[in-house]
Design a protein around this motif. Structure first.
Motif, PDB file in Angstrom:
ATOM      1  N   PHE A 139       0.797  -1.227   0.000  1.00 27.24           N
ATOM      2  CA  PHE A 139       0.000   0.000   0.000  1.00 27.24           C
ATOM      3  C   PHE A 139       0.835   1.286   0.000  1.00 27.24           C
ATOM      4  O   PHE A 139       0.304   2.354  -0.315  1.00 27.24           O
ATOM      5  CB  PHE A 139      -0.946   0.030   1.212  1.00 27.24           C
ATOM      6  CG  PHE A 139      -0.265   0.027   2.543  1.00 27.24           C
ATOM      7  CD1 PHE A 139       0.184   1.197   3.129  1.00 27.24           C
ATOM      8  CD2 PHE A 139      -0.060  -1.164   3.229  1.00 27.24           C
ATOM      9  CE1 PHE A 139       0.806   1.197   4.366  1.00 27.24           C
ATOM     10  CE2 PHE A 139       0.564  -1.180   4.468  1.00 27.24           C
ATOM     11  CZ  PHE A 139       0.998  -0.001   5.033  1.00 27.24           C
ATOM     12  N   MET A 140       2.116   1.239   0.355  1.00 27.17           N
ATOM     13  CA  MET A 140       2.911   2.467   0.381  1.00 27.17           C
ATOM     14  C   MET A 140       3.094   2.975  -1.041  1.00 27.17           C
ATOM     15  O   MET A 140       3.647   2.259  -1.894  1.00 27.17           O
ATOM     16  CB  MET A 140       4.256   2.221   1.037  1.00 27.17           C
ATOM     17  CG  MET A 140       4.155   1.902   2.522  1.00 27.17           C
ATOM     18  SD  MET A 140       3.562   3.296   3.505  1.00 27.17           S
ATOM     19  CE  MET A 140       5.053   4.258   3.630  1.00 27.17           C
ATOM     20  N   PRO A 141       2.662   4.197  -1.344  1.00 23.28           N
ATOM     21  CA  PRO A 141       2.743   4.701  -2.729  1.00 23.28           C
ATOM     22  C   PRO A 141       4.187   4.927  -3.141  1.00 23.28           C
ATOM     23  O   PRO A 141       4.996   5.461  -2.383  1.00 23.28           O
ATOM     24  CB  PRO A 141       1.954   6.011  -2.678  1.00 23.28           C
ATOM     25  CG  PRO A 141       2.004   6.433  -1.243  1.00 23.28           C
ATOM     26  CD  PRO A 141       2.052   5.172  -0.437  1.00 23.28           C
ATOM     27  N   SER A 142       4.512   4.525  -4.355  1.00 23.26           N
ATOM     28  CA  SER A 142       5.865   4.737  -4.890  1.00 23.26           C
ATOM     29  C   SER A 142       5.977   6.066  -5.611  1.00 23.26           C
ATOM     30  O   SER A 142       7.064   6.630  -5.738  1.00 23.26           O
ATOM     31  CB  SER A 142       6.236   3.597  -5.846  1.00 23.26           C
ATOM     32  OG  SER A 142       5.287   3.512  -6.902  1.00 23.26           O
ATOM     33  N   GLN A 143       4.833   6.585  -6.112  1.00 25.31           N
ATOM     34  CA  GLN A 143       4.812   7.874  -6.795  1.00 25.31           C
ATOM     35  C   GLN A 143       3.581   8.647  -6.318  1.00 25.31           C
ATOM     36  O   GLN A 143       2.473   8.113  -6.276  1.00 25.31           O
ATOM     37  CB  GLN A 143       4.756   7.707  -8.314  1.00 25.31           C
ATOM     38  CG  GLN A 143       6.005   7.061  -8.908  1.00 25.31           C
ATOM     39  CD  GLN A 143       5.909   6.920 -10.412  1.00 25.31           C
ATOM     40  OE1 GLN A 143       4.876   7.195 -11.004  1.00 25.31           O
ATOM     41  NE2 GLN A 143       7.007   6.498 -11.042  1.00 25.31           N
ATOM     42  N   GLY A 144       3.814   9.898  -5.956  1.00 24.58           N
ATOM     43  CA  GLY A 144       2.705  10.707  -5.480  1.00 24.58           C
ATOM     44  C   GLY A 144       2.279  10.294  -4.078  1.00 24.58           C
ATOM     45  O   GLY A 144       2.934   9.497  -3.399  1.00 24.58           O
ATOM     46  N   GLY A 145       1.138  10.830  -3.652  1.00 26.10           N
ATOM     47  CA  GLY A 145       0.615  10.477  -2.343  1.00 26.10           C
ATOM     48  C   GLY A 145       1.440  11.010  -1.195  1.00 26.10           C
ATOM     49  O   GLY A 145       1.493  10.372  -0.130  1.00 26.10           O
ATOM     50  N   ASP A 146       2.087  12.169  -1.388  1.00 25.59           N
ATOM     51  CA  ASP A 146       2.920  12.708  -0.315  1.00 25.59           C
ATOM     52  C   ASP A 146       2.100  13.034   0.920  1.00 25.59           C
ATOM     53  O   ASP A 146       2.588  12.912   2.046  1.00 25.59           O
ATOM     54  CB  ASP A 146       3.648  13.963  -0.801  1.00 25.59           C
ATOM     55  CG  ASP A 146       4.756  13.631  -1.791  1.00 25.59           C
ATOM     56  OD1 ASP A 146       5.034  12.435  -1.976  1.00 25.59           O
ATOM     57  OD2 ASP A 146       5.342  14.572  -2.360  1.00 25.59           O
ATOM     58  N   ASP A 147       0.829  13.436   0.714  1.00 23.41           N
ATOM     59  CA  ASP A 147       0.005  13.790   1.861  1.00 23.41           C
ATOM     60  C   ASP A 147      -0.262  12.606   2.768  1.00 23.41           C
ATOM     61  O   ASP A 147      -0.140  12.687   3.992  1.00 23.41           O
ATOM     62  CB  ASP A 147      -1.315  14.396   1.384  1.00 23.41           C
ATOM     63  CG  ASP A 147      -2.065  13.442   0.446  1.00 23.41           C
ATOM     64  OD1 ASP A 147      -1.389  12.609  -0.209  1.00 23.41           O
ATOM     65  OD2 ASP A 147      -3.301  13.536   0.362  1.00 23.41           O
ATOM     66  N   VAL A 148      -0.582  11.461   2.173  1.00 25.92           N
ATOM     67  CA  VAL A 148      -0.859  10.288   2.990  1.00 25.92           C
ATOM     68  C   VAL A 148       0.429   9.714   3.573  1.00 25.92           C
ATOM     69  O   VAL A 148       0.439   9.181   4.686  1.00 25.92           O
ATOM     70  CB  VAL A 148      -1.633   9.233   2.167  1.00 25.92           C
ATOM     71  CG1 VAL A 148      -0.740   8.610   1.100  1.00 25.92           C
ATOM     72  CG2 VAL A 148      -2.205   8.148   3.074  1.00 25.92           C
ATOM     73  N   LEU A 149       1.531   9.832   2.828  1.00 27.46           N
ATOM     74  CA  LEU A 149       2.819   9.399   3.377  1.00 27.46           C
ATOM     75  C   LEU A 149       3.182  10.208   4.617  1.00 27.46           C
ATOM     76  O   LEU A 149       3.655   9.656   5.621  1.00 27.46           O
ATOM     77  CB  LEU A 149       3.919   9.543   2.318  1.00 27.46           C
ATOM     78  CG  LEU A 149       4.148   8.368   1.375  1.00 27.46           C
ATOM     79  CD1 LEU A 149       5.215   8.718   0.340  1.00 27.46           C
ATOM     80  CD2 LEU A 149       4.547   7.126   2.134  1.00 27.46           C
ATOM     81  N   THR A 150       2.951  11.515   4.559  1.00 27.83           N
ATOM     82  CA  THR A 150       3.232  12.358   5.716  1.00 27.83           C
ATOM     83  C   THR A 150       2.382  11.944   6.909  1.00 27.83           C
ATOM     84  O   THR A 150       2.874  11.901   8.047  1.00 27.83           O
ATOM     85  CB  THR A 150       2.963  13.830   5.356  1.00 27.83           C
ATOM     86  OG1 THR A 150       3.792  14.196   4.241  1.00 27.83           O
ATOM     87  CG2 THR A 150       3.272  14.741   6.531  1.00 27.83           C
TER      88      THR A 150
END
Length: 407
Positions: free
Chosen positions: A200-211
């Motif tokens: 589920f960890m996004p490899s591209q984009g999704g910086d908001d959810v990663l934060t």
């Protein structure tokens, strides 16, 4: 010389006796007595003079001897100080340092020679160039697998508090005593199963959810560290971190505020960041990483594929461990370093940097790593990620656990 003096005294006494007998009309007895008295007086005066001279010589000799002894005592004190200084010196450590520096110099010279030879070969025969060994980047830019859980589903799951963190131990060989724990994010699916971070960890984009995910991990680590410290069993925790947090004002602002409020446990925290992202940090992101290190938190670089880097510079930036794949290091150590495998761990230890072998899959790998001096390991053969002890878990994770039990 002294006998000649006594002879003159004797002749002078005879002369005095003759003068007394013939010139002063002394009787023979009186003349002899006068000669004897004169001779005795002369002998006494001579002996006294000789004794005084001998005493002066003796006093002078004693003074010379005293000065000599004082000089010897001073020399002895200086020698003692030098011996003490030599005793305090860590000659073995300094020799090891010199040997390591000589080894590094030899490696650099060899790399320069290879680079020059390659340049000459390239100039003589144009063709595809090979990167010099000494300039190999820290990690290889390998394409990460795409996650199977869509980004929208991930955002919804995080918003529903279905993100949990498990702990995977890092152990020290040969006792296999836990040295620390990796906090591994997992996602509770609707059917109650757990999805690994690779799913589920996004490899591209999704910086908001990663934060958001990394912020939850930091809060979880702080809670665990505080409760473990209160219980008298402090632990070392490795928290995931990416450029998504370092590159956004909201992300690093919240991160710095959290660290500032928890300086007391900062030494127990270490951010785990991919080596590719670490190398690609911008100037601003590097400044943020330096500010994090000043708070007392260290860094652990994962996915390291080459150790041909400036270890001293990494140590100055707060990096305390480099993670390498155990199987690849055992099979092809020359891909990582020009050092002999048995020396690289000791060389890194000079800078307070530790090699951490990951992906341990069997006992044979542990034996190989022990032979090369690598004592910090992690992998499925050691232990897989598992739930955190209930007494150390945060309240949101207890709620997620209850939700999972109801499914």
């Amino acid at each position: 010389m002294q006998a000649l003096v006594y002879t003159f005294i004797g002749l002078a006494a005879v002369g005095i006796g003759a003068i007394a007998y013939f010139g002063l009309t002394f009787t023979p007895a009186e003349a002899i007595l006068a000669a004897v008295v004169f001779g005795c007086v002369c002998v006494v005066l001579l002996e006294r003079s000789l004794r005084q001279r001998a005493e002066r010589r003796l006093e002078k000799a004693i003074e010379d001897l005293s000065r000599l002894l004082a000089t010897d005592a001073q020399a002895g004190a200086v020698l003692g100080q030098r011996i003490n200084a030599l005793t305090d010196l860590d000659a073995g450590g300094r020799l090891e340092g010199v040997e390591a520096d000589i080894s590094v110099l030899g490696t650099v010279i060899r790399q320069v020679a290879e680079a020059v030879a390659e340049i000459e070969e390239r100039a003589a025969r144009p063709g595809p160039a090979r990167r010099p060994i000494g300039t190999a980047p820290l990690p290889a830019n390998t394409r990460e697998p795409e996650p199977i859980i869509p980004l929208d589903t991930l955002r919804r799951s995080v918003a529903e508090n279905r993100l949990i963190y498990h702990a995977q131990p890092i152990v020290t060989l040969p006792q296999r005593r836990p040295q620390g724990y990796d906090l591994v994010p997992r996602l509770t699916l609707e059917n109650g199963d757990l999805a690994d971070s690779a799913d589920f960890m996004p490899s591209q984009g999704g910086d908001d959810v990663l934060t958001q995910i990394e912020a939850v991990g930091l809060l979880e680590a702080i809670t665990i560290a505080r409760r473990a410290r209160t219980g008298g069993q402090p632990v070392n925790l490795y928290i995931p971190l990416s450029r998504a947090t370092l590159g956004t004002a909201e992300g690093f602002g919240q991160l710095m505020a959290t660290l500032e409020a928890n300086r007391a446990i900062a030494a127990a925290l270490s951010f785990r960041i991919n080596a590719t992202q670490w190398q690609a940090l911008t100037t601003g992101e590097r400044a943020i990483a330096d500010a994090i290190a000043k708070k007392g938190v260290s860094f652990s670089l994962s996915g390291v594929t080459s150790l041909r880097v400036d270890i001293a510079e990494l140590a100055a930036q707060g990096v305390r461990s480099l993670r390498i794949d155990a199987a690849r290091f055992i099979e092809r150590p020359e891909d990582f370093t020009d050092y002999p495998p048995a020396d690289i761990a000791n060389y890194l230890a000079r800078f307070d940097v530790t090699l951490l072998a990951t992906g341990i899959a069997g006992e044979a790998q542990i034996v190989e790593l022990l032979d090369t001096g690598i004592t910090l390991v992690q992998g499925p053969y050691i232990a897989s990620p598992g739930p955190i002890r209930p007494d150390l878990m945060t309240e949101p994770l207890r709620q997620v656990t209850r939700q999972r039990a109801e499914v």
